[in-house]
Design a protein around this motif. Structure first.
Motif, PDB file in Angstrom:
ATOM      1  N   ASN A   1      27.680   7.827  80.216  1.00 53.02           N
ATOM      2  CA  ASN A   1      28.393   8.194  78.995  1.00 53.02           C
ATOM      3  C   ASN A   1      29.556   7.219  78.792  1.00 53.02           C
ATOM      4  O   ASN A   1      30.622   7.373  79.404  1.00 53.02           O
ATOM      5  CB  ASN A   1      28.922   9.632  79.096  1.00 53.02           C
ATOM      6  CG  ASN A   1      29.624  10.087  77.828  1.00 53.02           C
ATOM      7  OD1 ASN A   1      29.926   9.296  76.939  1.00 53.02           O
ATOM      8  ND2 ASN A   1      29.901  11.377  77.747  1.00 53.02           N
ATOM      9  N   PRO A   2      29.391   6.197  77.959  1.00 49.41           N
ATOM     10  CA  PRO A   2      30.463   5.203  77.795  1.00 49.41           C
ATOM     11  C   PRO A   2      31.739   5.780  77.192  1.00 49.41           C
ATOM     12  O   PRO A   2      32.828   5.306  77.490  1.00 49.41           O
ATOM     13  CB  PRO A   2      29.829   4.151  76.882  1.00 49.41           C
ATOM     14  CG  PRO A   2      28.712   4.843  76.182  1.00 49.41           C
ATOM     15  CD  PRO A   2      28.206   5.874  77.140  1.00 49.41           C
TER      16      PRO A   2
ATOM     17  N   ARG B   1      35.330  -1.708  81.673  1.00 49.52           N
ATOM     18  CA  ARG B   1      34.261  -2.681  81.909  1.00 49.52           C
ATOM     19  C   ARG B   1      32.907  -1.994  82.032  1.00 49.52           C
ATOM     20  O   ARG B   1      31.896  -2.477  81.507  1.00 49.52           O
ATOM     21  CB  ARG B   1      34.560  -3.484  83.179  1.00 49.52           C
ATOM     22  CG  ARG B   1      35.720  -4.465  83.058  1.00 49.52           C
ATOM     23  CD  ARG B   1      35.908  -5.196  84.371  1.00 49.52           C
ATOM     24  NE  ARG B   1      37.098  -6.020  84.395  1.00 49.52           N
ATOM     25  CZ  ARG B   1      37.174  -7.246  83.899  1.00 49.52           C
ATOM     26  NH1 ARG B   1      36.115  -7.793  83.326  1.00 49.52           N
ATOM     27  NH2 ARG B   1      38.300  -7.936  83.977  1.00 49.52           N
ATOM     28  N   ARG B   2      32.884  -0.873  82.735  1.00 49.92           N
ATOM     29  CA  ARG B   2      31.621  -0.153  82.905  1.00 49.92           C
ATOM     30  C   ARG B   2      31.130   0.396  81.577  1.00 49.92           C
ATOM     31  O   ARG B   2      29.929   0.373  81.277  1.00 49.92           O
ATOM     32  CB  ARG B   2      31.803   0.979  83.926  1.00 49.92           C
ATOM     33  CG  ARG B   2      30.517   1.701  84.295  1.00 49.92           C
ATOM     34  CD  ARG B   2      30.770   2.706  85.366  1.00 49.92           C
ATOM     35  NE  ARG B   2      29.675   3.678  85.454  1.00 49.92           N
ATOM     36  CZ  ARG B   2      29.788   4.875  86.013  1.00 49.92           C
ATOM     37  NH1 ARG B   2      30.940   5.241  86.555  1.00 49.92           N
ATOM     38  NH2 ARG B   2      28.767   5.702  86.047  1.00 49.92           N
TER      39      ARG B   2
ATOM     40  N   LEU C   1      27.569  -0.550  79.639  1.00 50.04           N
ATOM     41  CA  LEU C   1      26.607   0.443  79.152  1.00 50.04           C
ATOM     42  C   LEU C   1      26.357   0.293  77.655  1.00 50.04           C
ATOM     43  O   LEU C   1      25.254   0.550  77.175  1.00 50.04           O
ATOM     44  CB  LEU C   1      27.116   1.856  79.452  1.00 50.04           C
ATOM     45  CG  LEU C   1      27.072   2.301  80.915  1.00 50.04           C
ATOM     46  CD1 LEU C   1      27.821   3.623  81.086  1.00 50.04           C
ATOM     47  CD2 LEU C   1      25.627   2.456  81.394  1.00 50.04           C
ATOM     48  N   ARG C   2      27.417  -0.097  76.908  1.00 50.96           N
ATOM     49  CA  ARG C   2      27.286  -0.254  75.459  1.00 50.96           C
ATOM     50  C   ARG C   2      28.035  -1.528  75.046  1.00 50.96           C
ATOM     51  O   ARG C   2      29.220  -1.475  74.705  1.00 50.96           O
ATOM     52  CB  ARG C   2      27.853   0.962  74.724  1.00 50.96           C
ATOM     53  CG  ARG C   2      27.545   0.953  73.223  1.00 50.96           C
ATOM     54  CD  ARG C   2      28.377   1.971  72.470  1.00 50.96           C
ATOM     55  NE  ARG C   2      28.124   3.330  72.885  1.00 50.96           N
ATOM     56  CZ  ARG C   2      28.871   4.382  72.513  1.00 50.96           C
ATOM     57  NH1 ARG C   2      29.923   4.198  71.733  1.00 50.96           N
ATOM     58  NH2 ARG C   2      28.578   5.593  72.933  1.00 50.96           N
TER      59      ARG C   2
ATOM     60  N   CYS D   1      36.313  -2.555  74.315  1.00 54.72           N
ATOM     61  CA  CYS D   1      36.759  -3.954  74.416  1.00 54.72           C
ATOM     62  C   CYS D   1      38.231  -4.067  74.035  1.00 54.72           C
ATOM     63  O   CYS D   1      39.023  -4.740  74.720  1.00 54.72           O
ATOM     64  CB  CYS D   1      35.919  -4.849  73.514  1.00 54.72           C
ATOM     65  SG  CYS D   1      34.168  -4.957  73.949  1.00 54.72           S
ATOM     66  N   TYR D   2      38.605  -3.400  72.959  1.00 56.10           N
ATOM     67  CA  TYR D   2      40.004  -3.407  72.515  1.00 56.10           C
ATOM     68  C   TYR D   2      40.909  -2.794  73.582  1.00 56.10           C
ATOM     69  O   TYR D   2      41.978  -3.342  73.913  1.00 56.10           O
ATOM     70  CB  TYR D   2      40.129  -2.635  71.208  1.00 56.10           C
ATOM     71  CG  TYR D   2      41.550  -2.415  70.748  1.00 56.10           C
ATOM     72  CD1 TYR D   2      42.226  -3.391  70.016  1.00 56.10           C
ATOM     73  CD2 TYR D   2      42.216  -1.229  71.051  1.00 56.10           C
ATOM     74  CE1 TYR D   2      43.528  -3.176  69.594  1.00 56.10           C
ATOM     75  CE2 TYR D   2      43.522  -1.025  70.643  1.00 56.10           C
ATOM     76  CZ  TYR D   2      44.179  -1.992  69.920  1.00 56.10           C
ATOM     77  OH  TYR D   2      45.469  -1.790  69.520  1.00 56.10           O
ATOM     78  N   ASN D   3      40.496  -1.640  74.134  1.00 54.00           N
ATOM     79  CA  ASN D   3      41.311  -0.962  75.132  1.00 54.00           C
ATOM     80  C   ASN D   3      41.444  -1.784  76.409  1.00 54.00           C
ATOM     81  O   ASN D   3      42.493  -1.759  77.061  1.00 54.00           O
ATOM     82  CB  ASN D   3      40.716   0.414  75.443  1.00 54.00           C
ATOM     83  CG  ASN D   3      40.851   1.366  74.274  1.00 54.00           C
ATOM     84  OD1 ASN D   3      41.805   1.291  73.504  1.00 54.00           O
ATOM     85  ND2 ASN D   3      39.885   2.262  74.115  1.00 54.00           N
TER      86      ASN D   3
END
Length: 213
Positions: free
Chosen positions: A134-135, A169-170, A174-175, A182-184
């Motif tokens: 669950n990303p 990163r994980r 996954l997505r 990416c922003y976070n």
């Protein structure tokens, strides 16, 4: 059996829209169903969802927002006691706890805010145990760890930042198109760099606050 909560009163503001009124009625129906059968997982869980959604619509009333979130957490706790591995209830419980943490932070109760952040991180971890791909849960967990890094002493901050970046990163693995993760990830690196620079300049530790995205 989990304790039953009284149905939420329909003391909605006069400007409440039709969707909010329908949601309040749904919360009452779920509360009645759970009161009739305290082992009805769907009723208990959906009651929590309805209360949590009502809380998002109570922005102009901090006390009502807090009350609804607290009751939603009680419903999610009850749902988890009824069904082991209820990752959806654990995930939404984590979201509600992080919202309560922000409520306490705004009021200046930093100790209570930190306690709720820790509980929120635990709920995301529990949810991912049952639903590891669950990303969104990974992203939210990373944000909570980022907030905790801003609450803890410098000696603990690097470990929390590393854990936070690992979650982002994980989530991205996954997505790959998950732009918020990416922003976070970029934000946590930037915030940590600013904090380190402030310490080098003698300004003391700097902590930031992140909101679930």
């Amino acid at each position: 059996p989990p304790p039953a909560l009284p149905p939420p009163p329909l003391d909605l503001p006069v400007h409440a829209d039709a969707g909010t009124r329908e949601l309040a009625l749904a919360a009452q129906r779920y509360a009645a169903a759970a009161a009739a059968d305290a082992a009805d997982y769907e009723a208990v869980y959906n009651h929590g969802l309805a209360l949590q959604e009502l809380a998002t619509r109570a922005g102009s009333s901090p006390s009502r927002h807090f009350q609804l979130l607290t009751q939603a957490c009680e419903r999610y706790e009850a749902a988890c006691s009824l069904r082991e591995g209820s990752h959806a209830a654990q995930y939404n419980w984590g979201v509600a706890l992080s919202d309560l943490a922000r409520h306490h932070r705004v009021r200046g109760d930093l100790a209570e805010a930190e306690a709720h952040l820790i509980q929120s991180a635990q709920m995301y971890a529990a949810s991912l145990k049952w639903n590891p791909n669950n990303p969104q849960a990974l992203n939210n967990w990373g944000l909570v760890l980022q907030e905790l890094a801003g609450c803890r002493p410098a000696s603990e901050r690097a470990t929390l930042v590393a854990a936070s970046t690992a979650k982002f990163r994980r989530a991205i693995r996954l997505r790959p198109e998950f732009d918020r993760a990416c922003y976070n990830l970029g934000t946590v690196f930037y915030s940590h760099a600013v904090a380190l620079q402030a310490e080098l300049d003698g300004g003391g530790p700097v902590g930031g606050e992140a909101a679930p995205q």
